[in-house]
Design a protein around this motif. Sequence first.
Motif, mmCIF file in Angstrom:
data_model
loop_
_atom_site.group_PDB
_atom_site.id
_atom_site.type_symbol
_atom_site.label_atom_id
_atom_site.label_comp_id
_atom_site.label_asym_id
_atom_site.label_seq_id
_atom_site.Cartn_x
_atom_site.Cartn_y
_atom_site.Cartn_z
ATOM 1 N N GLY A 156 0.789 -1.217 0.000
ATOM 2 C CA GLY A 156 0.000 0.000 0.000
ATOM 3 C C GLY A 156 0.822 1.268 0.000
ATOM 4 O O GLY A 156 0.273 2.375 0.116
ATOM 5 N N ASP A 157 2.143 1.150 -0.157
ATOM 6 C CA ASP A 157 3.008 2.330 -0.187
ATOM 7 C C ASP A 157 2.955 3.046 -1.533
ATOM 8 O O ASP A 157 3.183 4.257 -1.600
ATOM 9 N N PHE A 158 2.695 2.296 -2.592
ATOM 10 C CA PHE A 158 2.603 2.861 -3.929
ATOM 11 C C PHE A 158 1.230 2.582 -4.507
ATOM 12 O O PHE A 158 0.611 1.551 -4.204
ATOM 13 N N ASP A 159 0.773 3.474 -5.354
ATOM 14 C CA ASP A 159 -0.495 3.280 -6.048
ATOM 15 C C ASP A 159 -0.278 2.375 -7.256
ATOM 16 O O ASP A 159 0.845 2.269 -7.779
ATOM 17 N N VAL A 160 -1.329 1.743 -7.714
ATOM 18 C CA VAL A 160 -1.216 0.901 -8.901
ATOM 19 C C VAL A 160 -0.750 1.717 -10.103
ATOM 20 O O VAL A 160 -0.040 1.215 -10.983
ATOM 21 N N ALA A 161 -1.102 2.996 -10.122
ATOM 22 C CA ALA A 161 -0.641 3.853 -11.221
ATOM 23 C C ALA A 161 0.870 4.013 -11.191
ATOM 24 O O ALA A 161 1.515 4.078 -12.247
ATOM 25 N N ASP A 162 1.452 4.077 -9.990
ATOM 26 C CA ASP A 162 2.908 4.157 -9.876
ATOM 27 C C ASP A 162 3.554 2.916 -10.482
ATOM 28 O O ASP A 162 4.521 3.005 -11.252
ATOM 29 N N GLU A 163 3.003 1.760 -10.116
ATOM 30 C CA GLU A 163 3.561 0.489 -10.602
ATOM 31 C C GLU A 163 3.430 0.384 -12.113
ATOM 32 O O GLU A 163 4.370 -0.026 -12.804
ATOM 33 N N HIS A 164 2.287 0.776 -12.643
ATOM 34 C CA HIS A 164 2.084 0.697 -14.088
ATOM 35 C C HIS A 164 3.020 1.654 -14.824
ATOM 36 O O HIS A 164 3.576 1.307 -15.875
ATOM 37 N N PHE A 165 3.188 2.850 -14.279
ATOM 38 C CA PHE A 165 4.079 3.832 -14.903
ATOM 39 C C PHE A 165 5.508 3.313 -14.957
ATOM 40 O O PHE A 165 6.167 3.358 -16.008
ATOM 41 N N ALA A 166 6.003 2.807 -13.824
ATOM 42 C CA ALA A 166 7.381 2.310 -13.767
ATOM 43 C C ALA A 166 7.553 1.087 -14.663
ATOM 44 O O ALA A 166 8.560 0.967 -15.381
ATOM 45 N N SER A 167 6.592 0.184 -14.639
ATOM 46 C CA SER A 167 6.695 -1.046 -15.437
ATOM 47 C C SER A 167 6.747 -0.729 -16.922
ATOM 48 O O SER A 167 7.542 -1.310 -17.666
ATOM 49 N N ASP A 168 5.905 0.194 -17.355
ATOM 50 C CA ASP A 168 5.873 0.530 -18.773
ATOM 51 C C ASP A 168 7.194 1.137 -19.210
ATOM 52 O O ASP A 168 7.722 0.799 -20.285
ATOM 53 N N LEU A 169 7.758 2.023 -18.372
ATOM 54 C CA LEU A 169 9.005 2.673 -18.763
ATOM 55 C C LEU A 169 10.168 1.688 -18.783
ATOM 56 O O LEU A 169 10.961 1.658 -19.723
ATOM 57 N N VAL A 170 10.274 0.854 -17.754
ATOM 58 C CA VAL A 170 11.370 -0.115 -17.697
ATOM 59 C C VAL A 170 11.228 -1.136 -18.820
ATOM 60 O O VAL A 170 12.214 -1.506 -19.472
ATOM 61 N N ARG A 171 10.013 -1.578 -19.073
ATOM 62 C CA ARG A 171 9.794 -2.529 -20.165
ATOM 63 C C ARG A 171 10.213 -1.922 -21.499
ATOM 64 O O ARG A 171 10.817 -2.584 -22.345
ATOM 65 N N GLY A 172 9.912 -0.639 -21.683
ATOM 66 C CA GLY A 172 10.303 0.031 -22.914
ATOM 67 C C GLY A 172 11.810 0.123 -23.073
ATOM 68 O O GLY A 172 12.340 -0.062 -24.170
ATOM 69 N N ARG A 173 12.519 0.406 -21.969
ATOM 70 C CA ARG A 173 13.972 0.475 -22.055
ATOM 71 C C ARG A 173 14.575 -0.887 -22.382
ATOM 72 O O ARG A 173 15.518 -1.003 -23.169
ATOM 73 N N LEU A 174 14.045 -1.922 -21.758
ATOM 74 C CA LEU A 174 14.547 -3.266 -22.052
ATOM 75 C C LEU A 174 14.249 -3.647 -23.500
ATOM 76 O O LEU A 174 15.082 -4.263 -24.174
ATOM 77 N N GLU A 197 0.683 -16.239 -16.236
ATOM 78 C CA GLU A 197 1.726 -15.293 -15.840
ATOM 79 C C GLU A 197 1.568 -13.975 -16.601
ATOM 80 O O GLU A 197 1.618 -13.941 -17.828
ATOM 81 N N SER A 198 1.397 -12.884 -15.841
ATOM 82 C CA SER A 198 1.179 -11.577 -16.466
ATOM 83 C C SER A 198 2.423 -10.693 -16.462
ATOM 84 O O SER A 198 2.418 -9.634 -17.081
ATOM 85 N N HIS A 199 3.470 -11.109 -15.749
ATOM 86 C CA HIS A 199 4.672 -10.274 -15.630
ATOM 87 C C HIS A 199 5.764 -10.798 -16.574
ATOM 88 O O HIS A 199 6.153 -11.957 -16.480
ATOM 89 N N ASP A 200 6.242 -9.922 -17.430
ATOM 90 C CA ASP A 200 7.231 -10.362 -18.424
ATOM 91 C C ASP A 200 8.521 -9.557 -18.395
ATOM 92 O O ASP A 200 9.395 -9.751 -19.241
ATOM 93 N N ILE A 201 8.675 -8.630 -17.441
ATOM 94 C CA ILE A 201 9.876 -7.786 -17.430
ATOM 95 C C ILE A 201 11.128 -8.628 -17.198
ATOM 96 O O ILE A 201 12.158 -8.427 -17.851
ATOM 97 N N ALA A 202 11.060 -9.571 -16.264
ATOM 98 C CA ALA A 202 12.234 -10.416 -16.005
ATOM 99 C C ALA A 202 12.592 -11.233 -17.245
ATOM 100 O O ALA A 202 13.773 -11.416 -17.561
ATOM 101 N N LEU A 203 11.584 -11.716 -17.967
ATOM 102 C CA LEU A 203 11.849 -12.492 -19.178
ATOM 103 C C LEU A 203 12.441 -11.606 -20.272
ATOM 104 O O LEU A 203 13.301 -12.043 -21.040
#
Length: 313
Positions: A156-174, A197-203
Amino acid sequence: MSGGPAQRWRIGVLATRVGVSETLLRAWEVRYGLLSPQRTQAGYRLYGPEDERRAIAMQRARERGVPAGQAAAEILANERTWAEAQEEPVEGTASSSGSLDVVGALSELEAAMLAYDVGAMHEVLDRLLRTVSVESAIRDVLLPFMAHVGQGWEAGDFDVADEHFASDLVRGRLAALAVGPGTRTGPTVLLACPPEESHDIALKAFEVVLQRAGWRTRFLGPHSPLASIRAAVDVIDPDVVVLAGATPQVFALDDTELAVVRRLAQQCALGLAGAGASAELAESWGALHLAGDPVTAATGLVERARTLLTPTD
């Protein structure tokens, strides 16, 4: 020491100077950290006289029959010994991998995420990639940052919007690092996440490391139905299929899905990666367990490829 800047080259020039293939140089860099290229502002890796010296020493050691891992370790150890003999170490300085302030980078990324500041996040990542290798950036900063964001969201420290924002940017860089096929001539690997499985950043990070080692990749990403993976295998004919999942639950398949997986393992080499995979599960499926973080797992697969895969013409 000369007063002018050291000459630096792209990997193709270095390969010509040393007399080995670009693929082999990349493998030595990824597996053993033998080479330490600098990055231009445009993101190109440039190699210098120190890389040429290490590559030549590696080539001579291999000609003497010294195992590659042992040879690389001895070359790097000798360089550290020489450096230590030349000057007293300064407390707090960085290692040969670059001056990486992990805590500082993570704090900057978090602050930029909470401000939804795209430019600031890219600035941190640009600086990171100029400082250390792509593998170090992924292993030491990007993946820990995303794990921290995920844990913060659950707490509950971060909002889902925070997580989505960070995930999209990191995924784009990768994705930008995982470029097209180019001149890679290594094995072909098909990368996918199981249906749940919905998370693909590690892959995606796993893919980047393999590509930098000269492998050819095909990325299907999250929520990949096993029947669709099987159909893709029939078309692509990969040397290896890797399924990655963050929790054991995503590998809990029904009998029909298990039958597809076991047929895949008979058709080509099958690897299971991610925190949800285990050695026991891999053995029961006739698969390889690719343990560790994505960088460790990918480099481990590269190392095992010589015995794993049947040479092709």
